[in-house]
Design a protein around this motif. Structure first.
Motif, PDB file in Angstrom:
ATOM      1  N   THR A 118     -36.664 -13.109  58.299  1.00 17.80           N
ATOM      2  CA  THR A 118     -37.646 -14.052  57.762  1.00 17.80           C
ATOM      3  C   THR A 118     -37.327 -14.325  56.286  1.00 17.80           C
ATOM      4  N   TYR A 119     -37.918 -15.366  55.766  1.00 20.16           N
ATOM      5  CA  TYR A 119     -37.759 -15.652  54.340  1.00 20.16           C
ATOM      6  C   TYR A 119     -38.303 -14.488  53.502  1.00 20.16           C
ATOM      7  N   GLY A 120     -39.422 -13.926  53.940  1.00 20.53           N
ATOM      8  CA  GLY A 120     -39.962 -12.746  53.254  1.00 20.53           C
ATOM      9  C   GLY A 120     -39.013 -11.565  53.346  1.00 20.53           C
ATOM     10  N   GLY A 121     -38.314 -11.442  54.471  1.00 25.78           N
ATOM     11  CA  GLY A 121     -37.322 -10.394  54.635  1.00 25.78           C
ATOM     12  C   GLY A 121     -36.154 -10.560  53.671  1.00 25.78           C
ATOM     13  N   VAL A 122     -35.793 -11.806  53.410  1.00 27.76           N
ATOM     14  CA  VAL A 122     -34.729 -12.073  52.440  1.00 27.76           C
ATOM     15  C   VAL A 122     -35.177 -11.597  51.053  1.00 27.76           C
ATOM     16  N   LEU A 123     -36.417 -11.881  50.691  1.00 27.34           N
ATOM     17  CA  LEU A 123     -36.920 -11.427  49.385  1.00 27.34           C
ATOM     18  C   LEU A 123     -36.921  -9.907  49.300  1.00 27.34           C
ATOM     19  N   ASN A 124     -37.277  -9.257  50.393  1.00 25.34           N
ATOM     20  CA  ASN A 124     -37.238  -7.800  50.448  1.00 25.34           C
ATOM     21  C   ASN A 124     -35.805  -7.303  50.262  1.00 25.34           C
ATOM     22  N   MET A 125     -34.859  -7.968  50.914  1.00 22.44           N
ATOM     23  CA  MET A 125     -33.455  -7.589  50.792  1.00 22.44           C
ATOM     24  C   MET A 125     -32.963  -7.760  49.352  1.00 22.44           C
ATOM     25  N   VAL A 126     -33.401  -8.821  48.680  1.00 30.86           N
ATOM     26  CA  VAL A 126     -32.996  -9.049  47.288  1.00 30.86           C
ATOM     27  C   VAL A 126     -33.464  -7.898  46.404  1.00 30.86           C
ATOM     28  N   ILE A 127     -34.689  -7.467  46.592  1.00 30.89           N
ATOM     29  CA  ILE A 127     -35.222  -6.333  45.821  1.00 30.89           C
ATOM     30  C   ILE A 127     -34.405  -5.073  46.108  1.00 30.89           C
ATOM     31  N   ARG A 128     -34.203  -4.764  47.377  1.00 30.13           N
ATOM     32  CA  ARG A 128     -33.469  -3.557  47.757  1.00 30.13           C
ATOM     33  C   ARG A 128     -32.027  -3.597  47.247  1.00 30.13           C
ATOM     34  N   HIS A 129     -31.426  -4.769  47.262  1.00 30.37           N
ATOM     35  CA  HIS A 129     -30.059  -4.937  46.775  1.00 30.37           C
ATOM     36  C   HIS A 129     -29.986  -4.604  45.286  1.00 30.37           C
ATOM     37  N   GLN A 130     -30.955  -5.078  44.521  1.00 28.76           N
ATOM     38  CA  GLN A 130     -31.000  -4.769  43.092  1.00 28.76           C
ATOM     39  C   GLN A 130     -31.123  -3.261  42.868  1.00 28.76           C
ATOM     40  N   ILE A 131     -32.008  -2.637  43.603  1.00 26.50           N
ATOM     41  CA  ILE A 131     -32.231  -1.195  43.461  1.00 26.50           C
ATOM     42  C   ILE A 131     -30.952  -0.429  43.798  1.00 26.50           C
ATOM     43  N   HIS A 132     -30.306  -0.803  44.876  1.00 22.89           N
ATOM     44  CA  HIS A 132     -29.083  -0.139  45.320  1.00 22.89           C
ATOM     45  C   HIS A 132     -28.012  -0.162  44.223  1.00 22.89           C
ATOM     46  N   HIS A 133     -27.718  -1.336  43.700  1.00 28.85           N
ATOM     47  CA  HIS A 133     -26.660  -1.429  42.690  1.00 28.85           C
ATOM     48  C   HIS A 133     -27.086  -0.866  41.339  1.00 28.85           C
ATOM     49  N   ARG A 134     -28.342  -0.937  41.038  1.00 28.35           N
ATOM     50  CA  ARG A 134     -28.836  -0.336  39.794  1.00 28.35           C
ATOM     51  C   ARG A 134     -28.625   1.175  39.829  1.00 28.35           C
ATOM     52  N   GLY A 135     -28.853   1.786  40.978  1.00 29.81           N
ATOM     53  CA  GLY A 135     -28.609   3.218  41.129  1.00 29.81           C
ATOM     54  C   GLY A 135     -27.142   3.560  40.921  1.00 29.81           C
TER      55      GLY A 135
END
Length: 169
Positions: A118-135
């Motif tokens: 879903t479009y909301g799922g894409v937004l969730n993925m964007v957040i998780r992607h940021q967290i992953h690479h920030r770590g």
């Protein structure tokens, strides 16, 4: 999943602040810190990836906004990465508010031609992607001889200072 654009923007605001804390620690020299001896990716590449991935991921949904092109080579200037992230983050929030609706967040799309979400799922993925690479970046920052900031809690140095302050009371 996000039920409203405002809910995402509120969450994004916190994550953007955390990402900026990490990016602001970078120095021009630290950008060269390699992920590993066999991996050509660097700390600078990861920082630039955080900038460009916003355009790559959200652009693939049809969201239109201006910002740095992820295909450009990684800058050698840390402050350029920080400023580019700010520009891209602001452009994303503005575009979402103007182009997407709360109702749209529950609609399905095929991301990158193969990922059904879903479009909301894409937004969730964007957040998780940021967290992953920030770590990943916080580890490389330490390896580059710098002190990574505490993101979801104090870093080692901040924790030691807090314990020392408690012990002095």
């Amino acid at each position: 999943m996000y039920r409203s654009i405002d809910e995402f923007v509120e969450d994004w605001s916190r994550e953007e602040e955390a990402t900026l804390k990490v990016l602001k620690v970078l120095t021009d020299q630290s950008l060269k810190q390699a992920v590993s001896d066999t991996q050509p990716r660097t700390l600078g590449d990861l920082g630039w990836h955080l900038v460009g991935a916003l355009g790559a991921i959200l652009g693939s949904t049809g969201l239109q906004f201006e910002g740095p092109d992820y295909k450009h080579p990684t800058p050698s200037n840390a402050s350029h990465i920080v400023e580019s992230y700010r520009v891209m983050s602001s452009a994303v929030v503005d575009a979402l508010k103007q182009q997407w609706t709360d109702t749209q967040l529950s609609e399905n799309l095929l991301l990158f031609g193969s990922m059904n979400m879903t479009y909301g799922g894409v937004l969730n993925m964007v957040i998780r992607h940021q967290i992953h690479h920030r770590g990943q970046m916080t580890i490389l920052i330490r390896q580059a001889g710098l002190v990574p900031p505490g993101v979801y809690g104090p870093n080692e140095e901040e924790g030691a200072a807090m314990r020392a302050a408690r012990n002095q009371k």
